[in-house]
Design a protein around this motif. Structure first.
Motif, PDB file in Angstrom:
ATOM      1  N   HIS A  20       0.845  -1.193   0.000  1.00  0.00           N
ATOM      2  CA  HIS A  20       0.000   0.000   0.000  1.00  0.00           C
ATOM      3  C   HIS A  20       0.875   1.235   0.000  1.00  0.00           C
ATOM      4  O   HIS A  20       1.895   1.297   0.684  1.00  0.00           O
ATOM      5  CB  HIS A  20      -0.906  -0.008   1.231  1.00  0.00           C
ATOM      6  CG  HIS A  20      -1.942  -1.095   1.198  1.00  0.00           C
ATOM      7  ND1 HIS A  20      -3.108  -1.002   0.456  1.00  0.00           N
ATOM      8  CD2 HIS A  20      -1.976  -2.308   1.816  1.00  0.00           C
ATOM      9  CE1 HIS A  20      -3.825  -2.110   0.633  1.00  0.00           C
ATOM     10  NE2 HIS A  20      -3.160  -2.921   1.444  1.00  0.00           N
ATOM     11  N   ARG A  21       0.439   2.271  -0.771  1.00  0.00           N
ATOM     12  CA  ARG A  21       1.252   3.473  -0.919  1.00  0.00           C
ATOM     13  C   ARG A  21       0.423   4.728  -0.663  1.00  0.00           C
ATOM     14  O   ARG A  21      -0.773   4.770  -0.958  1.00  0.00           O
ATOM     15  CB  ARG A  21       1.824   3.566  -2.334  1.00  0.00           C
ATOM     16  CG  ARG A  21       2.733   2.418  -2.730  1.00  0.00           C
ATOM     17  CD  ARG A  21       3.207   2.609  -4.159  1.00  0.00           C
ATOM     18  NE  ARG A  21       2.090   2.580  -5.107  1.00  0.00           N
ATOM     19  CZ  ARG A  21       2.174   2.959  -6.382  1.00  0.00           C
ATOM     20  NH1 ARG A  21       3.322   3.414  -6.853  1.00  0.00           N
ATOM     21  NH2 ARG A  21       1.126   2.887  -7.177  1.00  0.00           N
ATOM     22  N   GLU A  62      -7.349   5.828  -1.473  1.00  0.00           N
ATOM     23  CA  GLU A  62      -6.380   6.914  -1.373  1.00  0.00           C
ATOM     24  C   GLU A  62      -5.872   6.969   0.062  1.00  0.00           C
ATOM     25  O   GLU A  62      -6.615   7.291   0.978  1.00  0.00           O
ATOM     26  CB  GLU A  62      -7.008   8.251  -1.770  1.00  0.00           C
ATOM     27  CG  GLU A  62      -7.474   8.308  -3.218  1.00  0.00           C
ATOM     28  CD  GLU A  62      -8.131   9.644  -3.559  1.00  0.00           C
ATOM     29  OE1 GLU A  62      -8.053  10.564  -2.709  1.00  0.00           O
ATOM     30  OE2 GLU A  62      -8.718   9.749  -4.640  1.00  0.00           O
ATOM     31  N   HIS A  63      -4.615   6.643   0.268  1.00  0.00           N
ATOM     32  CA  HIS A  63      -4.040   6.599   1.610  1.00  0.00           C
ATOM     33  C   HIS A  63      -3.323   7.901   1.937  1.00  0.00           C
ATOM     34  O   HIS A  63      -2.577   8.432   1.106  1.00  0.00           O
ATOM     35  CB  HIS A  63      -3.036   5.444   1.734  1.00  0.00           C
ATOM     36  CG  HIS A  63      -3.612   4.099   1.459  1.00  0.00           C
ATOM     37  ND1 HIS A  63      -4.648   3.562   2.181  1.00  0.00           N
ATOM     38  CD2 HIS A  63      -3.297   3.166   0.513  1.00  0.00           C
ATOM     39  CE1 HIS A  63      -4.942   2.350   1.729  1.00  0.00           C
ATOM     40  NE2 HIS A  63      -4.137   2.088   0.703  1.00  0.00           N
ATOM     41  N   VAL A 118      -0.090   2.038   4.898  1.00  0.00           N
ATOM     42  CA  VAL A 118       1.005   2.396   3.996  1.00  0.00           C
ATOM     43  C   VAL A 118       2.248   1.562   4.337  1.00  0.00           C
ATOM     44  O   VAL A 118       2.683   1.496   5.483  1.00  0.00           O
ATOM     45  CB  VAL A 118       1.333   3.899   4.098  1.00  0.00           C
ATOM     46  CG1 VAL A 118       2.561   4.238   3.268  1.00  0.00           C
ATOM     47  CG2 VAL A 118       0.151   4.732   3.631  1.00  0.00           C
ATOM     48  N   ASN A 132       0.015   8.005  -2.263  1.00  0.00           N
ATOM     49  CA  ASN A 132       0.350   8.361  -3.638  1.00  0.00           C
ATOM     50  C   ASN A 132      -0.085   9.781  -3.990  1.00  0.00           C
ATOM     51  O   ASN A 132      -0.676  10.014  -5.044  1.00  0.00           O
ATOM     52  CB  ASN A 132      -0.284   7.347  -4.605  1.00  0.00           C
ATOM     53  CG  ASN A 132       0.446   7.270  -5.928  1.00  0.00           C
ATOM     54  OD1 ASN A 132       1.547   7.794  -6.067  1.00  0.00           O
ATOM     55  ND2 ASN A 132      -0.165   6.625  -6.908  1.00  0.00           N
ATOM     56  N   CYS A 137      -4.095   4.111  -4.493  1.00  0.00           N
ATOM     57  CA  CYS A 137      -2.927   3.368  -4.039  1.00  0.00           C
ATOM     58  C   CYS A 137      -2.323   2.504  -5.147  1.00  0.00           C
ATOM     59  O   CYS A 137      -1.215   2.765  -5.619  1.00  0.00           O
ATOM     60  CB  CYS A 137      -3.323   2.508  -2.839  1.00  0.00           C
ATOM     61  SG  CYS A 137      -2.092   1.309  -2.314  1.00  0.00           S
ATOM     62  N   ASN A 138      -3.013   1.478  -5.556  1.00  0.00           N
ATOM     63  CA  ASN A 138      -2.548   0.566  -6.599  1.00  0.00           C
ATOM     64  C   ASN A 138      -3.715   0.276  -7.544  1.00  0.00           C
ATOM     65  O   ASN A 138      -4.329  -0.796  -7.489  1.00  0.00           O
ATOM     66  CB  ASN A 138      -2.041  -0.754  -5.988  1.00  0.00           C
ATOM     67  CG  ASN A 138      -0.597  -0.678  -5.544  1.00  0.00           C
ATOM     68  OD1 ASN A 138       0.323  -0.671  -6.361  1.00  0.00           O
ATOM     69  ND2 ASN A 138      -0.405  -0.607  -4.234  1.00  0.00           N
TER      70      ASN A 138
END
Length: 464
Positions: free
Chosen positions: A127-128, A155-156, A163, A130, A135-136
């Motif tokens: 998980h990112r 959306e993190h 994350v 971004n 995220c992905n």
């Protein structure tokens, strides 16, 4: 009368000690160190010609018959005062290699210099955060063989605990992650060896000819990412063959160095022997790599020397605990892994270190001893020999500035005999409270002095 805590009683005990004022001076001299080392012993300085005792010091006259000295731990989670001092030393060490000073000639600011970042490869999707993007993102609703989604449409934010965590822990290559950490030193060595070859090709020379005309100097710091993988920030400088006193040939400029860093890192391949339980692992640097030239004339898009030095100094005091990517102390048994205050991802990496250490072929890596750092065995900061000054030289310079070295001890006509022994470490509860207050006061005084200096000069000053 209200019930007193153990800490309160200890504070009262210290305050009533007949040598309390001297004890406060000792703690202040350590900067309020949170975990000082206590020494007992004596030192005597004599005149070599007459045998006369010129100076004698003995801890029997000190409070509690011992002398506290700084622990010098770089980690802010262990000792904030000592880590602050270490950050200041790091700032001056890195900055001297960029702008000169501390035995480095000032002309190095005109040598080709870059700031490079090398990352670890991917071991599985995580998980990112971004920048407000998903995220992905992935078309369709595909799932891995373990029944988990192959993508993430959320959306993190930066503070989201997801994350850095794998989308599927069962798909994640934990063994590869640990082995990459364990071989990071070899990967850096392979990269620097390649760098000479690639720079020689780019400047139209043979490797032998290149080594006769220039030298690559660097200082690098390791940092844990949110995915618990180490990446490396490096300040790199090109010198002439004799070192910083001599500029490199004109053909070796910052652009050539930056391009060579990218190609040299991409060419690194370290293939580990096949193992029935692990398969075959090919280790390399990640594809995300940054190499930015540093210019003495500055500019809106140019990193400043002070900013780079402060950036490196900031990360050298961070331990694995700061990013949630490990612990600041070694793990004695596997039960400590299950109770460690870390994420499931980091806990699995620690357990992987512990498990892999039982394989005879991997015994030389000592993974069990480095489980708390997820297999990473390198120093947080390392530098080439002539990049700039050393921590030891900076400490000696500071000691001389503060008058710690007496003129008697420096007299060639004297001899000093010393005998010291370890007498414990740390603080009692009351002493810890008082030391923390002293450390806060000293930090506040530094901030006031820094603000006053900024006001007087109209600019910012560096860390330290």
């Amino acid at each position: 009368m209200a019930h007193l805590s153990d800490t309160d009683r200890d504070v009262i005990r210290l305050a009533n000690h007949p040598q309390y004022a001297r004890w406060l001076d000792q703690i202040t001299a350590t900067g309020g160190c949170a975990h000082p080392v206590h020494l007992s012993g004596h030192t005597t300085t004599r005149d070599t010609r007459t045998g006369e005792v010129l100076h004698h010091y003995d801890t029997t006259s000190e409070p509690f018959e011992r002398l506290p000295v700084r622990c010098r731990n770089r980690r802010s989670t262990v000792c904030e005062p000592c880590s602050r001092l270490h950050a200041g030393d790091t700032y001056h060490l890195v900055r001297a290699g960029l702008t000169g000073g501390k035995t480095v000639p000032e002309d190095v600011r005109h040598h080709p210099r870059i700031f490079a970042t090398l990352t670890a490869p991917g071991f599985g999707p995580v998980h990112r955060a971004n920048n407000g993007k998903r995220c992905n993102p992935r078309r369709g609703s595909g799932q891995c063989e373990h029944g988990r989604a192959l993508g993430c449409g959320l959306e993190h934010g930066d503070a989201d605990p997801l994350v850095g965590q794998p989308l599927c822990p069962d798909c994640y290559d934990y063994a590869g992650h640990v082995l990459w950490h364990a071989h990071a030193g070899r990967l850096w060595k392979a990269f620097t060896d390649n760098l000479h070859h690639h720079l020689a090709t780019r400047t139209g020379q043979t490797r032998t000819a290149l080594r006769r005309t220039l030298r690559i100097s660097y200082a690098k710091v390791a940092e844990y990412q949110r995915r618990a993988a180490v990446h490396v920030h490096a300040v790199m400088r090109l010198d002439g063959a004799s070192g910083p006193d001599e500029p490199p040939p004109p053909s070796a400029d910052a652009s050539a160095l930056a391009d060579s860093v990218r190609s040299a890192a991409a060419a690194v391949h370290l293939t580990l022997p096949y193992h029935p339980a692990l398969g075959e692992h090919e280790l390399r640097w990640g594809v995300r790599l940054d190499a930015r030239p540093l210019r003495a004339d500055g500019g809106p898009e140019t990193l400043t020397d002070d900013a780079v030095a402060a950036y490196v100094a900031k990360y050298v005091t961070k331990g694995a605990t700061d990013t949630g990517a490990g612990l600041d102390h070694r793990i004695d048994n596997p039960a400590h892994i299950t109770t460690a205050p870390v994420t499931p991802h980091v806990r699995t990496l620690m357990a992987t270190c512990w498990h892999l250490s039982s394989l005879p072929e991997l015994e030389p890596l000592h993974l069990r001893a480095w489980a708390h750092t997820l297999g990473y065995r390198g120093h947080i900061l390392t530098k080439s020999r002539v990049y700039s000054t050393t921590y030891t030289a900076l400490r000696e310079e500071r000691a001389q500035h503060r008058g710690a070295h007496s003129t008697i001890a420096d007299d060639p006509g004297t001899v000093t005999e010393s005998q010291w022994r370890y007498a414990g470490s740390g603080h009692t509860p009351g002493a810890a409270l008082i030391a923390a207050g002293i450390a806060d006061d000293l930090a506040r005084n530094r901030e006031v002095a820094r603000d006053a200096s900024n006001t007087a000069t109209g600019g910012a000053v560096g860390t330290g």
